[in-house]
Write a protein that holds these residues in place. Sequence first.
Motif, mmCIF file in Angstrom:
data_model
loop_
_atom_site.group_PDB
_atom_site.id
_atom_site.type_symbol
_atom_site.label_atom_id
_atom_site.label_comp_id
_atom_site.label_asym_id
_atom_site.label_seq_id
_atom_site.Cartn_x
_atom_site.Cartn_y
_atom_site.Cartn_z
ATOM 1 N N GLU A 167 1.655 11.288 -10.595
ATOM 2 C CA GLU A 167 0.978 12.774 -10.741
ATOM 3 C C GLU A 167 2.165 13.788 -11.054
ATOM 4 O OE1 GLU A 167 -2.699 12.529 -7.592
ATOM 5 O OE2 GLU A 167 -0.790 12.973 -6.716
ATOM 6 N N GLU A 168 3.427 13.633 -10.456
ATOM 7 C CA GLU A 168 4.469 14.467 -10.768
ATOM 8 C C GLU A 168 5.045 14.646 -12.149
ATOM 9 O OE1 GLU A 168 8.923 14.991 -9.062
ATOM 10 O OE2 GLU A 168 7.265 14.861 -7.362
ATOM 11 N N THR A 169 5.023 13.098 -12.476
ATOM 12 C CA THR A 169 5.775 13.048 -13.883
ATOM 13 C C THR A 169 4.827 13.586 -14.857
ATOM 14 O OG1 THR A 169 6.922 10.953 -13.239
ATOM 15 C CG2 THR A 169 6.274 11.052 -15.398
ATOM 16 N N PHE A 170 3.494 13.143 -14.727
ATOM 17 C CA PHE A 170 2.398 13.434 -15.946
ATOM 18 C C PHE A 170 1.622 14.752 -15.519
ATOM 19 C CE2 PHE A 170 3.244 8.943 -16.212
ATOM 20 C CZ PHE A 170 3.493 8.734 -17.520
ATOM 21 N N ASP A 171 1.933 15.487 -14.441
ATOM 22 C CA ASP A 171 1.079 16.789 -14.015
ATOM 23 C C ASP A 171 -0.290 16.469 -14.159
ATOM 24 O OD1 ASP A 171 0.730 19.274 -13.223
ATOM 25 O OD2 ASP A 171 0.962 20.019 -15.132
ATOM 26 N N GLU A 213 -3.029 7.133 -19.389
ATOM 27 C CA GLU A 213 -3.180 7.650 -20.690
ATOM 28 C C GLU A 213 -4.513 8.423 -20.781
ATOM 29 O OE1 GLU A 213 -0.541 4.273 -23.306
ATOM 30 O OE2 GLU A 213 -2.895 3.961 -23.025
ATOM 31 N N ASP A 214 -5.483 7.880 -20.285
ATOM 32 C CA ASP A 214 -6.818 8.550 -20.242
ATOM 33 C C ASP A 214 -6.889 10.031 -19.606
ATOM 34 O OD1 ASP A 214 -9.774 8.732 -20.591
ATOM 35 O OD2 ASP A 214 -9.986 8.373 -18.761
ATOM 36 N N LEU A 215 -6.122 10.108 -18.337
ATOM 37 C CA LEU A 215 -6.038 11.081 -17.723
ATOM 38 C C LEU A 215 -5.199 12.035 -18.256
ATOM 39 C CD1 LEU A 215 -5.602 10.076 -13.881
ATOM 40 C CD2 LEU A 215 -7.533 11.274 -15.019
ATOM 41 N N VAL A 216 -4.082 11.738 -19.041
ATOM 42 C CA VAL A 216 -3.140 12.781 -19.662
ATOM 43 C C VAL A 216 -4.133 13.270 -21.070
ATOM 44 C CG1 VAL A 216 -1.181 12.639 -21.241
ATOM 45 C CG2 VAL A 216 -1.152 11.777 -18.836
ATOM 46 N N ALA A 217 -4.746 12.364 -21.648
ATOM 47 C CA ALA A 217 -5.443 13.115 -22.858
ATOM 48 C C ALA A 217 -6.386 13.961 -22.094
ATOM 49 C CB ALA A 217 -6.220 11.668 -23.519
ATOM 50 N N GLN A 218 -7.316 13.563 -21.141
ATOM 51 C CA GLN A 218 -8.010 14.491 -20.653
ATOM 52 C C GLN A 218 -7.631 15.922 -20.450
ATOM 53 O OE1 GLN A 218 -10.513 13.113 -17.343
ATOM 54 N NE2 GLN A 218 -10.631 11.159 -18.531
ATOM 55 N N SER A 219 -6.372 15.955 -19.846
ATOM 56 C CA SER A 219 -5.612 17.108 -19.444
ATOM 57 C C SER A 219 -5.208 17.973 -20.552
ATOM 58 C CB SER A 219 -4.530 16.990 -18.570
ATOM 59 O OG SER A 219 -3.468 16.206 -19.013
ATOM 60 N N ALA A 220 -5.136 17.358 -21.794
ATOM 61 C CA ALA A 220 -4.332 18.173 -22.884
ATOM 62 C C ALA A 220 -5.321 19.005 -23.318
ATOM 63 C CB ALA A 220 -4.074 16.902 -24.032
ATOM 64 N N SER A 248 0.971 -1.093 0.033
ATOM 65 C CA SER A 248 0.095 0.038 -0.024
ATOM 66 C C SER A 248 0.856 1.315 0.117
ATOM 67 C CB SER A 248 -1.155 -0.215 1.116
ATOM 68 O OG SER A 248 -0.355 -0.217 2.399
ATOM 69 N N LEU A 249 1.935 1.049 0.712
ATOM 70 C CA LEU A 249 2.910 2.433 0.529
ATOM 71 C C LEU A 249 3.526 2.581 -0.508
ATOM 72 C CD1 LEU A 249 4.101 4.836 2.164
ATOM 73 C CD2 LEU A 249 6.169 3.197 2.820
ATOM 74 N N GLY A 250 3.853 1.569 -1.239
ATOM 75 C CA GLY A 250 4.365 1.764 -2.778
ATOM 76 C C GLY A 250 3.471 2.116 -3.495
ATOM 77 N N LEU A 251 1.958 1.683 -3.376
ATOM 78 C CA LEU A 251 1.022 2.295 -4.331
ATOM 79 C C LEU A 251 0.893 3.676 -4.176
ATOM 80 C CD1 LEU A 251 -1.990 -0.245 -3.869
ATOM 81 C CD2 LEU A 251 -0.621 0.071 -5.709
ATOM 82 N N VAL A 252 0.793 4.227 -2.975
ATOM 83 C CA VAL A 252 0.859 5.705 -2.741
ATOM 84 C C VAL A 252 1.886 6.244 -3.292
ATOM 85 C CG1 VAL A 252 0.836 7.567 -0.901
ATOM 86 C CG2 VAL A 252 -0.661 5.567 -0.547
ATOM 87 N N GLU A 253 3.147 6.047 -2.994
ATOM 88 C CA GLU A 253 4.424 6.279 -3.679
ATOM 89 C C GLU A 253 4.279 6.427 -5.291
ATOM 90 O OE1 GLU A 253 7.860 4.873 -1.924
ATOM 91 O OE2 GLU A 253 7.396 5.680 -0.172
ATOM 92 N N ALA A 254 3.836 5.453 -5.851
ATOM 93 C CA ALA A 254 3.750 5.476 -7.290
ATOM 94 C C ALA A 254 2.866 6.264 -7.954
ATOM 95 C CB ALA A 254 3.371 3.840 -7.848
ATOM 96 N N ILE A 255 1.611 6.248 -7.033
ATOM 97 C CA ILE A 255 0.625 7.843 -7.385
ATOM 98 C C ILE A 255 1.200 8.868 -7.573
ATOM 99 C CG2 ILE A 255 -1.678 8.766 -6.719
ATOM 100 C CD1 ILE A 255 -2.281 5.730 -5.647
ATOM 101 N N PHE A 256 1.978 9.102 -6.484
ATOM 102 C CA PHE A 256 2.675 10.358 -6.212
ATOM 103 C C PHE A 256 3.640 10.866 -7.495
ATOM 104 C CE2 PHE A 256 2.100 10.699 -1.474
ATOM 105 C CZ PHE A 256 1.006 11.243 -1.467
ATOM 106 N N ALA A 257 4.497 9.781 -7.921
ATOM 107 C CA ALA A 257 5.180 9.720 -8.913
ATOM 108 C C ALA A 257 4.569 9.919 -10.068
ATOM 109 C CB ALA A 257 6.316 8.526 -8.930
#
Length: 87
Positions: free
Chosen positions: A48-52, A80-87, A37-46
């Motif tokens: 979010e930061e990588t793809f803004d 990919e879906d979130l990145v497309a939505q933010s473009a 679960s900690l790794g999941l949270v860290e992956a999510i933060f990474a």
Amino acid sequence: MTVSVKDRVIAIIAEQAVLDVDQVSPEMRLDELGIDSLGLVEAIFAIEETFDITVPFNANAPEKSSFDMSSVASVIAAVEDLVAQSA
């Protein structure tokens, strides 16, 4: 050369699993990679930061999230879906 969303997500997941990128494939589940679960949270933060982007994820109740973190492929598709939505 442009790095794809898929390749960047795999790199983030591999880092959290303490594996080489070539040891992570889309069909793998995150739990079989040893990501807790900690790794999941860290992956999510990474991610979010990588793809803004903002990942709609509840670490306390992942089954209630619209962001599927069950497999590498599902994470790639969601990002990919979130990145497309933010473009």
